[in-house]
Design an enzyme around this catalytic site. Structure first.
Site, PDB file in Angstrom:
ATOM      1  N   GLU A   1     -10.182   7.274   4.642  1.00 58.37           N
ATOM      2  CA  GLU A   1      -9.088   6.761   5.469  1.00 58.37           C
ATOM      3  C   GLU A   1      -9.033   7.433   6.845  1.00 58.37           C
ATOM      4  OE1 GLU A   1      -5.452   5.635   3.402  1.00 58.37           O
ATOM      5  OE2 GLU A   1      -6.368   6.168   1.491  1.00 58.37           O
TER       6      GLU A   1
ATOM      7  N   ASP B   1       0.863  -1.182   0.000  1.00 60.97           N
ATOM      8  CA  ASP B   1       0.000   0.000   0.000  1.00 60.97           C
ATOM      9  C   ASP B   1       0.906   1.241   0.000  1.00 60.97           C
ATOM     10  OD1 ASP B   1      -2.159   1.663   0.064  1.00 60.97           O
ATOM     11  OD2 ASP B   1      -3.097   0.788   1.836  1.00 60.97           O
TER      12      ASP B   1
HETATM   13  C1  BGC Z   1      -4.108   7.954  -0.611  1.00 63.31           C
HETATM   14  C2  BGC Z   1      -3.917   8.357  -2.013  1.00 63.31           C
HETATM   15  C3  BGC Z   1      -3.988   9.858  -2.007  1.00 63.31           C
HETATM   16  C4  BGC Z   1      -2.854  10.381  -1.160  1.00 63.31           C
HETATM   17  C5  BGC Z   1      -2.892  11.869  -1.057  1.00 63.31           C
HETATM   18  C6  BGC Z   1      -2.925   8.418   0.175  1.00 63.31           C
HETATM   19  O1  BGC Z   1      -2.933   7.942   1.475  1.00 63.31           O
HETATM   20  O2  BGC Z   1      -4.313   6.596  -0.551  1.00 63.31           O
HETATM   21  O3  BGC Z   1      -4.817   7.738  -2.863  1.00 63.31           O
HETATM   22  O4  BGC Z   1      -3.944  10.389  -3.289  1.00 63.31           O
HETATM   23  O5  BGC Z   1      -2.827   9.816   0.135  1.00 63.31           O
HETATM   24  O6  BGC Z   1      -1.713  12.337  -0.457  1.00 63.31           O
HETATM   25  C1  BGC Z   2      -5.113   3.104   0.515  1.00 65.84           C
HETATM   26  C2  BGC Z   2      -5.432   2.004  -0.463  1.00 65.84           C
HETATM   27  C3  BGC Z   2      -5.391   2.526  -1.856  1.00 65.84           C
HETATM   28  C4  BGC Z   2      -4.076   3.183  -2.120  1.00 65.84           C
HETATM   29  C5  BGC Z   2      -3.959   3.758  -3.505  1.00 65.84           C
HETATM   30  C6  BGC Z   2      -3.875   3.857   0.158  1.00 65.84           C
HETATM   31  O1  BGC Z   2      -3.725   4.968   0.955  1.00 65.84           O
HETATM   32  O2  BGC Z   2      -4.948   2.549   1.799  1.00 65.84           O
HETATM   33  O3  BGC Z   2      -6.680   1.446  -0.169  1.00 65.84           O
HETATM   34  O4  BGC Z   2      -5.620   1.467  -2.746  1.00 65.84           O
HETATM   35  O5  BGC Z   2      -3.877   4.222  -1.201  1.00 65.84           O
HETATM   36  O6  BGC Z   2      -4.707   4.895  -3.651  1.00 65.84           O
END
Ligand code: BGC
Ligand code: BGC
Length: 845
Positions: free
Chosen positions: A533, A333
């Site tokens: 998240e 991840d």
């Molecule tokens: C997310 C990403 C997002 C990014 C932004 C990550 O934790 O999963 O999809 O674009 O943070 O900084």
């Molecule tokens: C998230 C994932 C996601 C990835 C890509 C991460 O922050 O936990 O679920 O697939 O970002 O965006």
């Protein structure tokens, strides 16, 4: 409840012979099947069921794989195991470094525009693919693979926006989920992308977690059934001609493993469950997902008992590969490897060595590439392990036919943007919305609405598609969107307006709830603002600051029937809102088809519903604001599986508005809880042969007219069955006589959680009795039980005052609960308690 028909994740698995299909190929030599020396006490792989992959290894494919691998330099190999984010990598970079994969994170898009048109996505897919296939420097060309988060539909402007997983869980409909997977795959393919980071198989146990809405249910059985449905919808079925084909995408069950069980519901936190719970609850979705051919799995940010999963070989290798039969590749991840002890986002050999096959290194890919290359040269990463990771990735790319596919824009469905929110997909999405709504309250039958009614549609969610859609919608947090960004959607207000206009009714939009002429009914739409998240983690479950308070109360005091439509990513403590509403619908995060709400809310002109409510809670609803949610049916305001319909409407009485305590536990009397009878309570079964006091949970009355045994509902032996074949009575007898007079006076009630099964019931009475003296009070409950036959578990309440009205002095009750039936009756009871009011309005169950 519905879920009792689901089977546990791994029930009935064939115990396979180790080393068979999953390890039949030549490149299997590096697969370690023995337990790792580190942390032997935490995980015991031999205690995990053994499964084999349904996707066989073809010798032809393996030979081709070996050939490609043989032509790769160590640089090519290291690049192959790194995935960069399109916000931080260009096609030029890919041409130079030959990275194996790219992703678009939640905020990344072509030219950084999350609302870019589909054409731009497809063009970018071509550009990256062409870069990966460039042979001008003589290097081996390996097609790149692009991953995206299409977690409730493809996250591109104009695509379908399906309900989030929590709503699908309430629908209890695996076929629906499979169809959504297939539709999502097609929409993704239209933009040239091949890989979806879904489904989330978290079994969320603490609703304070900001990702609760990505979880189908708190019940592992629902997650297990859906895991297979969604993986099959996205990838096709193993063995079918279109499996992993050009109209399907690669699925990624995530986050492996235990993301839904972190302490306090903290995102990326520590799961401290026992190994049994870790396996049986949090692992429940992975067996069926892998059993359905899942080819990639995402490692989780969380740790298990202090060990970050990104560096935890016992799970990533010994269990996932060795026991679950996983034969695809593990993707990390978002810089998750950087959280492993001794690692940084730029450098983490430990993660690869532990079993992550592809690093997700969004903006850190370049230093990570250099450092990983150095680690291979140093021997810190064994070449065999690098080859194994590369092979796993190539094997999946080969299985998907990527080596023989033309550039993305020339593949089937590519550029066919009519597939985005096509009429068929919109209808599917609208059906999903209808199926996911859970009716918690409908006093006085205020729903369904007459199609000729004047309806005031109030609340900040009334005309607000972004709020319906929640996080992971166009932007990561789902913020910054407006109605116009959903060209194929409509708000709940618009859906209602359309449905009412058809028959002369009217919907009047008034977000602040003001009106000049009193409407027939008010529908108030409100709920949580979008989040994703950790941004969505919260300390308690009090809906809190966002409450619509005044609006609801104003309607209520004006005598206007009020319907609440609650938009949320989880169940929340909303007792004040429940009390101020005549009807209350939990709509979760339904996505952009607001018309699906109107389908269920607005009746035919003759008053019959156009669609009934079908949703049943996939998460139990909290009775108190503190903590992370109910621990079981007894703590819930509305238990798992609860959901009213137009055919069956229980009256919901007012609930406590004191967020700290829904009931006074000190004064409550527990007779049965979670199927368990406390030691001070005796179970007595009586028939014409006399009375028998049971010594064990299993037994019969003297003549055998009544039998009882433990039985399973949500968990092992959490309920008891009672089966009458003839005239007999069940009494629960307490040693210390209870003063039901006093209890009745302060408003106590009897609360029973039960399920009635079988055919027509005849002559059943519920009551109390006293030893040695005539103090009986019995009420006929025959009709009530008939009304709930074969509908799963129900929570029913009855004021103790009802018994007092029916009998003599109840100041020394020795059997606070008694049930006698003259004829056949089959019940399952999980709880019987006497709790503090509020009193029920009538003396009916
Ligand atoms: C997310 C990403 C997002 C990014 C932004 C990550 O934790 O999963 O999809 O674009 O943070 O900084
Ligand atoms: C998230 C994932 C996601 C990835 C890509 C991460 O922050 O936990 O679920 O697939 O970002 O965006």
């Amino acid at each position: 409840m519905n879920s009792t028909t689901l089977v546990p994740a791994w029930a009935g698995l064939v115990i396979a012979v180790a080393g068979s299909a999953a390890c039949a190929g030549s490149s299997c030599a590096g697969e370690t099947k023995t337990a790792s020396p580190d942390a032997p006490a935490l995980i015991h792989p031999e205690a995990w069921p053994l499964q084999t992959s349904p996707v066989g290894r073809s010798p032809v494919l393996e030979a081709r794989l070996a050939q490609v691998l043989g032509r790769m330099s160590v640089e090519d190999k290291v690049a192959q195991i790194i995935q960069a984010d399109i916000g931080s990598v260009t096609p030029e970079d890919v041409r130079r470094y030959r990275l194996g994969s790219i992703l678009n994170g939640g905020n990344s898009a072509p030219e950084g525009d999350v609302r870019a048109p589909p054409e731009a996505w497809l063009a970018l897919a071509d550009a990256f693919w062409e870069a990966s296939m460039d042979r001008s420097d003589g290097r081996v060309a390996i097609p790149i693979i692009w991953g995206t988060d299409a977690v409730h539909g493809h996250d591109v402007l104009g695509a379908s926006v399906f309900p989030h997983n929590i709503g699908l869980g309430a629908a209890h409909d695996p076929d629906l989920v499979r169809d959504i997977g297939r539709a999502t795959a097609r929409e993704i393919r239209s933009t040239g992308i091949e890989w979806n980071f879904a489904p989330t198989l978290a079994v969320a146990q603490d609703d304070r977690w900001g990702r609760t809405y990505e979880s189908y249910s708190e019940d592992p059985r629902v997650v297990a059934e859906y895991a297979s449905a969604m993986v099959t919808g996205l990838q096709g079925a193993p063995g079918a001609p279109d499996f992993l084909g050009a109209e399907r995408v690669l699925a990624t069950p995530k986050h492996f493993m235990g993301d839904g069980g972190t302490a306090g519901g903290r995102d990326q936190g520590d799961n401290q469950a026992s190994e049994e719970v870790y396996r049986d609850v949090h692992g429940a979705g992975y067996y069926p997902a892998i059993g359905s051919g899942a080819q990639s799995i995402m490692a989780s940010f969380n740790s298990y008992r202090g060990r970050k999963l990104h560096g935890f070989r016992p799970m990533l290798n010994d269990v996932l590969v060795g026991r679950m039969g996983f034969d695809g590749f593990v993707v990390g991840d978002w810089n998750g490897h950087g959280q492993v002890e001794g690692c940084s986002p730029q450098n983490c050999p430990a993660s690869l060595n532990a079993g992550v096959d592809m690093y997700m290194a969004p903006g850190t890919w370049k230093p990570l590439y250099e450092n990983t290359l150095a680690a291979v040269r140093d021997g810190e990463i064994p070449v065999e392990r690098l080859d194994q990771a590369v092979s796993r990735i190539l094997r999946v790319k080969l299985r998907m036919g990527l080596f023989d596919a033309p550039k993305p824009s020339q593949r089937p469905l590519a550029g066919d943007f009519g597939t985005l929110a096509s009429p068929e997909h919109k209808a599917l999405s609208r059906r999903a919305v209808r199926s996911s709504l859970v009716l918690l309250k409908n006093n006085g039958g205020v729903l369904p609405l007459s199609p000729t009614a004047r309806v005031l549609v109030a609340g900040d969610g009334a005309d607000n598609i972004p709020k319906q859609a929640g996080g992971w919608t166009l932007s990561w947090q789902g913020t910054g969107n407006r109605n116009q960004h959903f060209p194929h959607g409509q708000s709940i207000y618009l859906g209602l307006r359309e449905a009412l206009a058809e028959h002369g009714g009217e919907a009047i939009l008034s977000p602040d709830g003001t009106y000049s002429e009193a409407p027939d009914v008010a529908v108030v739409v409100y709920g949580e603002e979008p989040y994703a998240e950790f941004e969505g983690d919260r300390d308690n479950l009090d809906f809190g600051d966002e409450r619509p308070g005044d609006i609801l109360r104003r309607f209520h005091s004006a005598g206007i029937p009020t319907v609440s439509i609650f938009l949320s990513g989880r169940p929340l403590w909303v007792n004040p809102e429940l009390n101020a509403s005549d009807a209350f619908v939990a709509a979760w995060l339904p996505g952009d088809q607001g018309a699906g709400v109107a389908d269920v809310l607005v009746a035919h002109p003759d008053g019959t519903p156009r669609h009934d409510f079908r949703g049943q809670l996939g998460f139990s609803w909290p009775a108190v604001a503190e903590g992370g949610g109910p621990k079981g049916p007894d703590d819930a305001l509305f238990p798992f599986g609860y959901g009213l319909t137009y055919a069956r409407t229980d009256r919901v009485t007012n609930v406590s508005e004191d967020s700290a305590s829904e009931r006074e536990t000190d004064s409550s009397l527990v007779l049965v809880r979670r199927g368990d009878v406390p030691p001070e309570v005796r179970v007595v079964l009586a028939d014409e042969g006399g009375a028998r006091v049971l010594e064990t949970p299993r037994g019969t009355s003297p003549r055998g007219h009544l039998a009882t045994a433990p039985s399973d509902s949500v968990a092992q032996e959490d309920t008891r069955s009672f089966t009458w074949t003839g005239d007999a009575a069940l009494s629960l007898v307490v040693a210390e006589p209870q003063d039901y007079e006093a209890r009745a006076e302060r408003g106590d009630m009897l609360r029973i959680q039960l399920e009635a099964n079988g055919a027509q019931v005849g002559g059943t009475e519920l009551g109390v009795s006293c030893e040695g003296q005539a103090c009986e009070g019995f009420l006929d409950v025959t009709d009530a039980l008939n009304g709930m036959l074969n509908q799963g578990f129900k929570t029913v309440t009855l004021s103790l005052a009802c018994f007092a009205g029916a009998g003599a002095n109840l100041s020394e009750v020795t059997a606070p609960f008694a049930l006698r039936s003259r004829g056949p009756l089959s019940l399952r009871i999980s709880a019987i308690e006497v709790v503090r009011g509020p009193p029920t309005p009538d003396c009916e169950l």
